[in-house]
Design a protein around this motif. Structure first.
Motif, PDB file in Angstrom:
ATOM      1  N   ILE A  60       0.841  -1.203   0.000  1.00 51.06           N
ATOM      2  CA  ILE A  60       0.000   0.000   0.000  1.00 51.06           C
ATOM      3  C   ILE A  60       0.874   1.250   0.000  1.00 51.06           C
ATOM      4  N   CYS A  61       1.902   1.252   0.841  1.00 48.56           N
ATOM      5  CA  CYS A  61       2.813   2.401   0.892  1.00 48.56           C
ATOM      6  C   CYS A  61       3.520   2.602  -0.442  1.00 48.56           C
ATOM      7  N   GLY A  62       3.800   1.505  -1.132  1.00 47.44           N
ATOM      8  CA  GLY A  62       4.487   1.574  -2.410  1.00 47.44           C
ATOM      9  C   GLY A  62       3.567   1.748  -3.596  1.00 47.44           C
ATOM     10  N   LEU A  63       2.274   1.968  -3.335  1.00 46.54           N
ATOM     11  CA  LEU A  63       1.268   2.173  -4.385  1.00 46.54           C
ATOM     12  C   LEU A  63       1.148   0.963  -5.298  1.00 46.54           C
ATOM     13  N   LEU A  64       1.450  -0.209  -4.757  1.00 48.20           N
ATOM     14  CA  LEU A  64       1.284  -1.456  -5.504  1.00 48.20           C
ATOM     15  C   LEU A  64      -0.090  -2.067  -5.272  1.00 48.20           C
ATOM     16  N   THR A  88       2.422   5.465 -11.410  1.00 49.69           N
ATOM     17  CA  THR A  88       3.554   4.748 -11.987  1.00 49.69           C
ATOM     18  C   THR A  88       4.826   5.581 -11.892  1.00 49.69           C
ATOM     19  N   ALA A  89       4.710   6.877 -12.178  1.00 51.59           N
ATOM     20  CA  ALA A  89       5.872   7.763 -12.102  1.00 51.59           C
ATOM     21  C   ALA A  89       6.400   7.861 -10.677  1.00 51.59           C
ATOM     22  N   VAL A  90       5.510   7.907  -9.690  1.00 51.31           N
ATOM     23  CA  VAL A  90       5.933   7.964  -8.292  1.00 51.31           C
ATOM     24  C   VAL A  90       6.641   6.675  -7.905  1.00 51.31           C
ATOM     25  N   ARG A  91       6.088   5.536  -8.296  1.00 55.57           N
ATOM     26  CA  ARG A  91       6.759   4.260  -7.995  1.00 55.57           C
ATOM     27  C   ARG A  91       8.144   4.211  -8.627  1.00 55.57           C
TER      28      ARG A  91
END
Length: 232
Positions: A60-64, A88-91
């Motif tokens: 969740i923290c990693g936006l996955l 995607t860009a943030v990851r």
């Protein structure tokens, strides 16, 4: 997002985040209202029994994985307000990931494994190679840049994985049992390297671990049990 775009507040902020799986009688509540802040230069250990939700919270923290409720901010940006391309860009640019198994691409050298994520992000090859060599030097592997993962020891593989995670100069580092596959001596060495880089580079780091000795060497310990966060 780059170094210049980092916010002045906590790099990672969770507010009452919730996540479950399934529906009706088969539903399992995994995260029950998690709230957490991690500042730049801070290394936070997350401990808890298997199945307690550590990996889910990291995802969740990693936006996955999406949260079902609550607010997630990465470097001051609200995850819920991001488009999929922005997520995607943030990851890719703001978050670095280190896993228990290194997940290096076996057919590529140590150098190439660090170059590839940079080129995916749009960095020119020559610049990416210079950055990769710089990072290999920081993790003590300058002489191993042409070696493929199978030619490296377990500790060396994980050092390359750490360098790869730092390739695009992230603000947030997420690690899931990063020393779990290593013997105690090697684990201690890899952890010491990771801690040095986190503090030198001013990263915010959230690290899930079963190793209580390593957890005690971090800046702060949080626990996760029955879907809830607490302090050790």
């Amino acid at each position: 997002m780059s170094d210049a775009s980092r916010a002045s507040g906590p790099i990672l902020r969770l507010q009452d985040v919730k996540r479950g799986f399934g529906a009706g009688a088969t539903r399992i509540e995994v995260i029950l209202g998690a709230s957490l802040e991690v500042a730049r230069g801070e290394m936070v250990a997350m401990i808890g029994p298997s199945g307690s939700g550590k990996s889910t919270l990291l995802h969740i923290c990693g936006l996955l994985e999406p949260a079902e409720a609550g607010r997630i901010e990465i470097a001051g940006h609200d995850a819920a307000a991001m488009s999929e391309s922005e997520r995607t860009a943030v990851r890719r640019m703001t978050i670095g990931f280190v896993y228990q198994y290194h997940h290096l691409l076996p057919e590529f050298s140590a150098l190439e494994n660090i170059v590839i994520p940079q080129m995916i992000a749009g960095t020119r090859r020559r610049v990416a190679e210079a950055r990769a060599r710089e990072l290999l030097g920081q993790v003590g592997l300058s002489q191993r840049e042409r070696h493929r993962p199978a030619e490296l020891s377990g500790g060396e593989q994980q050092r390359v994985a750490i360098a790869r995670a730092l390739a695009n100069k992230p603000a947030l580092l997420l690690a899931d049992e990063p020393t779990g596959n290593l013997d105690p001596h090697t684990a201690g060495d890899v952890f010491a390297l990771l801690a040095r880089l986190v503090h030198e580079l001013g990263l915010a780091a959230l690290i899930a671990t079963h190793n209580l000795d390593l957890a005690a060497r971090m800046d702060r310990i949080i626990t996760i049990r029955d879907g809830e966060l607490g302090r050790a």
